[in-house]
Design a protein around this motif. Structure first.
Motif: not given
Length: 901
Positions: A826-839, A892-901
């Motif tokens: 869960k923490e890893v996914k949260k960190g990746l989501d913040n990274l996606y927003k930053k990029v 799955e984390y990378f894919s779901s984050i990309a689709q959610s945005h």
């Protein structure tokens, strides 16, 4: 010396079939005393060869050897140095001079005497003897006559005298001597008795000869008597011949008189024939018909038939005037009168022709001026083909005027040039005025083919257009798409153009394309109108004024026609001669007539460059094509030269445009509060390249564009790096990555061959900065775990075995489990989501690189995960410790984050 002579004869000359005649002991003058012998020899076989041989004693023994030999025929001179005093020195001149010193003067004289005798006998006195006593050369033969043969041989050298007296016996003499010796057996034993017997027999023979002579005296007397009778008969014949000669003398005088009479008759007939030939010559070549005289005096110069009659009459007159008169013809009164008539006819007709052509110029000019208003509102130039067609009827008469009255011909040329200069100046000025107004979009045709009243903005632009007349194109700035930063200036220009062209609903880029296409058509129309106009005028000048493309004949040279003898006019008949070629005259006339074309073209180019600096691309291509076409027709034509000069201006404007774009790149400033994205000059280069590739397709001057490409792309590279270094809102890697990706995409799409190296460089920079950005942005997503394994790697590097690391207190299994529990999925996914927003905040939407960057981050994260798992497997084997999430979870984390945005 005698012993040496015999030794040399035996050892050296006898084996070579030679006889030694004289010898002298010598040494070279002025050097060390090395003695040698000079020998005079002859061969025993015929033909006899005479030589001078140098013999020297061998260094290894007491024998002599032959060192050098010269043919006596090669001896040019013998110099005894002094004829009056005893001097042992003497010179022999062969191919070079050999200087010798004899051991004694007597030996020298004996040797020179021998050479002289051999020269007398075999060489017929070819050798020259200098400083040799004449007594020495003369006394020797006398002495030989006064002494017996045996003594002569002993005094003068023996062998050479024997050589002179010796004569070989022939076969019959040998047989007679053998017969005598057989009869006289004691001939061998008692030579004196044999000689005495021979003497007695010789006396018997002499007596017999005397008796024979005395017996023939009677026959001699008979012969003398016959000779006397023959002389008397000769006297008789001579007397008869004298009488016959006296009888024929009177006949000879009569025949001489008849011959003289016949000769005078022949001379008279010859003179009459020559006189008839002269009269026929003058009548045939110096008689001008009455019809030709009437045509020259009163012929109609306006009708085709009248012009043809005048042409024939002028050619006949020129032929009569250029007849090569024979010596003495000028003194005949009839010839003088005829020449005076020809001169008056020439002057009269030249005056009539000059006045008529002047009137034709004026009349045709008024006709052209009356039709000029029809072209004022149209982008066309009036055609002068009717004027040329009418005037070409007088081309042969102009040639006649050129050959007979050069001053009037030059005057007509100046008149035509002055008038056509004014006419073309008006036409060209109006033509370019229409072109400039159409170019500015302000043409409004009103009634009467005149310009209607212009609105205030149009009037201002028209004044700006007029102010450019004669300017050299000193323009600054650019309204091209590269100047996106100068938004206000570009918008004002486009809004003005939109109001003028009524294209308010069009976009800015569409409006640029429409403006440039319109300008391209107008500029092409201008060049297409000028080109046939100049070529037609130059062709007309060459034909009408007879100025062909070759050097003119010198003044006074007239070609003969049809075998008619011609002459060169006297020097005073024409006051000056041409110093220029006819080609130069055509060029000077064209420069004068069309002196305004280059100025107007430069003014039009300056206006187009001021409206839009990108117009220089269109002008460069069009002007290059027309220059290339004109040079193919005639490289030295006026049109080719003028367009070439204007092309230099266009090329200068093109270079100025490129320099302006580079300067604007260097002056660009970025906002500190907003992200950078794709820089304006990067998109501007893309639009420039697309436009240039469209314009320069199949163009002659592609090389100029390639050089401009290299300059621009280098400036783009340099300024992208400059902006990236100055950027505060957007990371440097993002600026570099996005802009170089855009540059690479543009070059790959347009496929510009000269920028292939820059395309590869742009791809390399884009890839490097993408990787750098991914690494820097991703950082260490599992920071504590990363620090833990860095410590593990440090222990291994210090020499600790990997399977023994777990026994280290700071890196045991409990510490590893504690660190891993801090990073659940869960923490890893949260960190990746913040990274996606930053990029997403860093990247711009135009380039669409977000998914590319996100996919690269995914690959980098998976690489780190696999590295950690590898270390756990090697350093903590059998511990059963694993990460809280798997690679599948990460995907799955990378894919779901990309689709959610």
């Amino acid at each position: 010396m005698t012993a040496i002579k015999h030794a040399l004869q035996r050892d050296i000359f006898t084996p070579n079939d030679e006889r030694l005649l004289s010898i002298v002991n010598v040494c070279k003058a002025g050097k060390k005393k090395k003695n040698c012998f000079l020998c005079a020899t002859v061969t025993t076989e015929r033909p006899v060869q005479v030589r001078v041989v140098k013999v020297k004693k061998s260094d290894k023994g007491d024998f002599y050897k032959r060192q050098m030999a010269w043919e006596l025929r090669d001896l040019a001179e013998v110099d005894a140095k002094d004829a009056s005093k005893e001097n042992p020195e003497f010179d022999l001149h062969f191919e070079k001079v050999y200087r010798w010193v004899a051991s004694s003067t007597a030996e020298k004289n004996s040797f020179i005497s021998c050479i002289w005798k051999l020269n007398q006998r075999y060489l017929r006195k070819k050798v020259e003897f200098v400083n040799v006593s004449s007594q020495l050369l003369e006394e020797l033969p006398k002495a030989e006559e006064s002494v017996p043969s045996g003594e002569s041989q002993s005094v003068a050298g023996g062998d050479e005298d024997a050589l002179d007296d010796y004569q070989e016996l022939n076969a019959r003499e040998e047989q007679d001597i053998e017969g005598m010796m057989e009869v006289c057996e004691y001939a061998i034993s008692n030579a004196e008795a044999f000689a005495e017997k021979l003497s007695r027999e010789l006396q018997v023979l002499d007596g017999a000869n005397i008796q024979s002579i005395m017996a023939s005296e009677k026959q001699v007397n008979i012969l003398m008597q016959l000779l006397d009778e023959a002389l008397s008969e000769v006297d008789t014949i001579e007397g008869k011949l004298s009488s016959y000669e006296e009888m024929l003398q009177s006949v000879k005088e009569q025949m001489d008189q008849i011959s003289q009479s016949n000769r005078l008759i022949q001379i008279s007939n010859t003179n009459n024939g020559k006189l008839l030939d002269e009269i026929q010559f003058l009548v045939n070549y110096m008689d001008l018909s009455k019809g030709h005289i009437r045509a020259l005096q009163d012929g109609d110069l306006s009708s085709p038939k009248g012009i043809e009659a005048c042409i024939n009459a002028s050619e006949a007159l020129l032929q009569c005037m250029n007849v090569a008169l024979r010596p003495g013809h000028e003194k005949l009164m009839a010839v003088k009168q005829q020449q005076h008539l020809f001169t008056e006819l020439r002057d009269t007709f030249a005056r009539r022709l000059t006045n008529h052509l002047n009137n034709v110029f004026v009349h045709q000019g008024h006709d052209q001026s009356s039709t000029l208003s029809q072209h004022t509102a149209e982008l066309t130039l009036p055609k002068h083909s009717p004027l040329h067609r009418d005037l070409l009827r007088y081309a042969k008469l102009m040639e006649w005027l050129k050959n007979t009255q050069r001053e009037k011909y030059d005057g007509l040329s100046r008149t035509y040039v002055d008038y056509m200069t004014r006419l073309y100046e008006r036409e060209i000025k109006d033509f370019f005025e229409v072109a400039k107004i159409k170019m500015a979009g302000t043409t409004k045709e009103g009634k009467g083919n005149k310009f209607a009243t212009l609105p205030r903005k149009e009037s201002a632009l028209k004044q700006e257009t007029e102010s450019l007349h004669g300017s050299s194109g000193k323009l600054t700035g650019s309204t091209s798409s590269l100047n996106k930063l100068a938004v206000q200036g570009s918008s004002s220009r486009r809004s003005q153009s939109s109001s003028l062209l009524d294209m308010g609903n069009m976009s800015a880029s569409d409006l640029d394309v429409a403006d440039r296409t319109k300008f391209d058509k107008i500029f092409e129309q201008v060049l297409s109108e000028l080109e046939p106009l100049c070529l037609a005028e130059q062709d007309f000048i060459s034909k009408f004024f007879k100025l062909q493309q070759h050097p003119t004949l010198a003044q006074g040279e007239v070609e003969s026609d049809g075998g008619v003898p011609s002459r060169q006019p006297p020097p005073g008949e024409h006051r000056h001669s041409m110093s220029l070629t006819e080609k130069d005259m055509v060029r000077l006339m064209m420069n004068k007539i069309f002196q305004s074309i280059e100025t107007e073209l430069n003014s039009l180019i300056a206006l187009g460059d001021k409206i839009d600096s990108f117009h220089s691309l269109y002008m460069l291509v069009k002007m290059s094509h027309h220059v290339w076409t004109a040079q193919n027709v005639d490289p030295a034509s006026y049109l080719s030269t003028t367009l070439g000069n204007v092309l230099v201006t266009v090329k200068r404007n093109f270079d100025k445009c490129i320099s302006g774009q580079i300067r604007q790149m260097e002056e660009v400033k970025i906002s500190k509060k907003s992200k950078v994205g794709i820089l304006p000059f990067v998109t501007g280069f893309e639009e420039f390249a697309e436009l240039a590739e469209t314009i320069f397709r199949n163009a002659e001057r592609r090389g100029d564009l390639d050089k401009a490409y290299v300059k621009l792309i280098r400036a783009v590279f340099m300024n992208v790096e400059k902006v990236a270094n100055e950027s505060q809102k957007t990371p440097r890697d993002v600026v570099m990555m996005e802009n170089f990706h855009h540059i690479f995409s543009t070059q790959s799409r347009l496929k510009i061959s000269c920028l292939e190296t820059e395309r590869r460089e742009a791809k390399h920079k884009y890839t490097d900065h993408l990787q750098s950005y991914v690494i820097n942005s991703l950082g260490q997503p599992l920071e504590k775990l990363n620090h833990f394994f860095e410590g593990v790697e440090a222990r291994v590097a210090q020499g600790v075995r990997e399977e023994e690391v777990s026994y280290q207190l700071a890196f045991n299994k409990q510490e590893l489990r504690k660190v891993i529990k801090e990073y659940p999925g869960k923490e890893v996914k949260k960190g990746l989501d913040n990274l996606y927003k930053k990029v997403d905040k860093h990247l711009c939407e135009e380039e669409s690189l977000l998914q590319v960057v996100w996919h690269s981050m995914q690959d980098e994260f998976i690489r780190q995960y696999k590295h950690f798992e590898g270390l756990i497997g090697r350093c903590y084997p059998g511990s059963g410790i694993t990460m809280e999430f798997t690679i599948g979870d990460m995907l799955e984390y990378f894919s779901s984050i990309a689709q959610s945005h």
